[in-house]
Each structure stands twice: as C-alpha cells, then as structure tokens.
Write an enzyme that holds these catalytic residues in place. Structure first.
Site, PDB file in Angstrom:
ATOM      1  N   SER A  28       0.835  -1.195   0.000  1.00  0.00           N
ATOM      2  CA  SER A  28       0.000   0.000   0.000  1.00  0.00           C
ATOM      3  C   SER A  28       0.878   1.255   0.000  1.00  0.00           C
ATOM      4  CB  SER A  28      -0.953  -0.044   1.198  1.00  0.00           C
ATOM      5  OG  SER A  28      -1.983   0.899   1.066  1.00  0.00           O
ATOM      6  N   ASP A  41      -5.408  -3.339  -3.049  1.00  0.00           N
ATOM      7  CA  ASP A  41      -4.416  -3.065  -1.996  1.00  0.00           C
ATOM      8  C   ASP A  41      -3.841  -4.336  -1.360  1.00  0.00           C
ATOM      9  OD1 ASP A  41      -3.368  -2.269   0.674  1.00  0.00           O
ATOM     10  OD2 ASP A  41      -4.184  -0.314   0.149  1.00  0.00           O
TER      11      ASP A  41
END
Length: 306
Positions: free
Chosen positions: A47, A163
């Site tokens: 991320s 993500d």
C-alpha cells in the site's frame, strides 16, 4: 545463513507497511536510518509503503517529502472526487500526475532500480497475494495502493488487483524472499484500532447564493473527509467507516503474519492521532518516524552488528 560468518555480506531489508496517510512516517524512518548509516539493500512495501518505497528506491524521496510537507487540507481534498462510477473516490488523473512527479516515471522498470524493490497487491478474485519484483514500477505501485472504496481495482496480467494490505500489511516475507538477512519492519497500525473514530454531523447547510453554495460544498466535502465530531449518536461518516474497517482487518492480519514470520526489528511509530486520509499532517507523521528510530537505534545497531 550463519550471520556471524557472513558479516560483510549481510543484506538489510526494509518492510514498509500499509497505513494510508500514516505512511508519511516511512519518510522519517528512512531518513533517520540513512542518517545513522543504516542503508537498506532491499525495500519492500504494501500500500502506502509500496509508494514510499518506490520513491526511495528510485531516488525521489526528497521530492516526495517536500511535496508531502506542502499539502494543505484543501489540496488533499482535491485528490478525491464525487462521481457516478462508484468504483472509487480518488481522482486518478491527479494521482497519476503526482506519482510521475514525486515517485517514479511511467517507463521505469523494477529491474533497472539499483536498490532491490518489491511491492505487494491482492488478487481480488482469488484473494491470493501478488508480488511485484519485476516489470513496471508504477504499475506495481498502482496495484499496491488500490484500497477498495477509494481506488478502482487495477487490471494487471488478466487479474483485478487491489491493496496488498488486505493480505500482507507488513511484507516481511517478500523481504526475505528477495534475499534480506536482517529485516527491519515498519508497522503503522499498531495502535490505531478504536482510535480517531469520527462521527457524522446531521446539521444541514441552508446558505443561499452560488458562491456560498460552492464554498459550503468544499467545506462540507473536506469536513466529511477529515473533520472530527463528538456527536456519539450519529453514525460514522463514509470515509471513517472505511478507515475503521480497514484498521480492524489489517491489525488482525498484521498480528497473524508477524507472528508467523517475525522480523528482526519492528518499528511501530505512534500514529493513532492521524486519520486515514489526513495527508496534510505529513510533518507530524515524518517526525514520529524519526522519533521511533531514535528510540530503537541502539537495538537496531546491535542486531545489525551481531
């Protein structure tokens, strides 16, 4: 590997975890490590960790830091837009421009970065963990940061990716796979469950006039993203509900993954006071990163020298 017999060959890996705006703390951590002569050979990220890690590996961390410190609430809000697609709230054109200017150019390949780099994403269909260790850097970053609800999923190699924090919030395993003998892990979410929980506001705005309506819209929009309310009777706002859900899931997953694959050193900066989208608080996050390294510096040096 016998570390005592391979002192000169020890490779240091840095595993940068997920945490949205709290990820600015990674900048402070990297700077503090470098200032103390601790230079990672391998940088992996999930991320926001993938984004900061790519900027560092590509030699653009100073640009990213300068840009982060320049952000205001309004400038941060400009990265989000209300649209009818319902596949994400991030202004992808503006985001792409930001990535090119402060992280990496479109044509940079992972194989061409001097420092080893890897990023983690999640296959939305299967839930499998996807590692980017070669290919286009910006594609890897896009996939790694695509938090559901904020970013649209990314199509890559016939897979829809989101993500990486959904499966591996602190990528110690990827660091080891890329050859790290010592892994310094950064967990941005160690103290956030139940913290910074925002309540919505039922008050309506009755101001008249086009100018006032536009001003009110901008204010209400930024308030919905960032503002704190003490009203315990109203439900959390949309973004805070997303943030709370992500915090809980990633906290549980992080605990599990780190217990299975513990790093040699874990850094946990105190960031519970910074919300999911409060990127305009970069100075605070960067400072917390530096403080965290300073507190752990003797332990880090002892482990590296062992």
């Amino acid at each position: 590997m016998n570390k005592k017999n391979n002192k000169a060959k020890l490779k240091i890996g840095l595993a940068l975890g997920s945490g949205a705006a709290r990820g600015c703390s990674h900048i402070g951590i990297i700077n503090a490590l470098n200032e103390n002569g601790i230079i990672p050979d391998i940088v992996c990220g999930t991320s926001i960790g993938a984004l900061v890690g790519a900027s560092y590996a590509a030699g653009n961390l100073q640009k990213l830091e300068k840009w982060s410190l320049s952000l205001t609430k309004i400038e941060t809000a400009k990265f989000f837009e209300i649209n009818t697609s319902l596949n994400g709230f991030v202004n992808t054109k503006r985001m792409h421009s930001f990535l090119n200017q402060n992280v990496v150019e479109d044509d940079l390949l992972i194989e061409n970065i001097k420092r080893k780099y890897g990023a983690v994403a999640t296959d939305l269909e299967t839930g499998n963990e996807i590692w980017f260790t070669e290919g286009n850097v910006i594609d890897a970053v896009w996939a790694a940061i695509s938090l559901p609800g904020l970013f649209p999923a990314v199509r890559n190699n016939n897979k829809w990716l989101v993500d990486g924090g959904l499966v591996n919030p602190v990528p110690v395993t990827l660091c080891r796979e890329l050859g790290a003998d010592i892994v310094i892990a950064v967990n941005l979410n160690g103290d956030i469950v139940g913290k910074h929980f925002v309540r919505g506001d039922k008050k309506s705005n009755n101001k008249n006039g086009v100018g006032n309506k536009i001003t009110s819209f901008v204010k209400d929009y930024t308030d919905a993203l960032f503002q704190n309310s003490k009203d315990e009777e109203n439900p959390p706002g949309l973004f805070d509900a997303i943030a709370g859900s992500v915090n809980i899931a990633q906290d549980r997953i992080t605990r599990h993954r780190l217990s299975e694959n513990p790093p040699d050193i874990i850094l946990t900066p105190k960031l519970s006071h910074i919300g999911l989208l409060e990127f305009y608080r970069a100075a605070e996050a960067i400072n917390e990163g530096k403080i965290c390294v300073e507190k752990m510096l003797n332990e880090i040096k002892n482990i590296i020298k062992a």
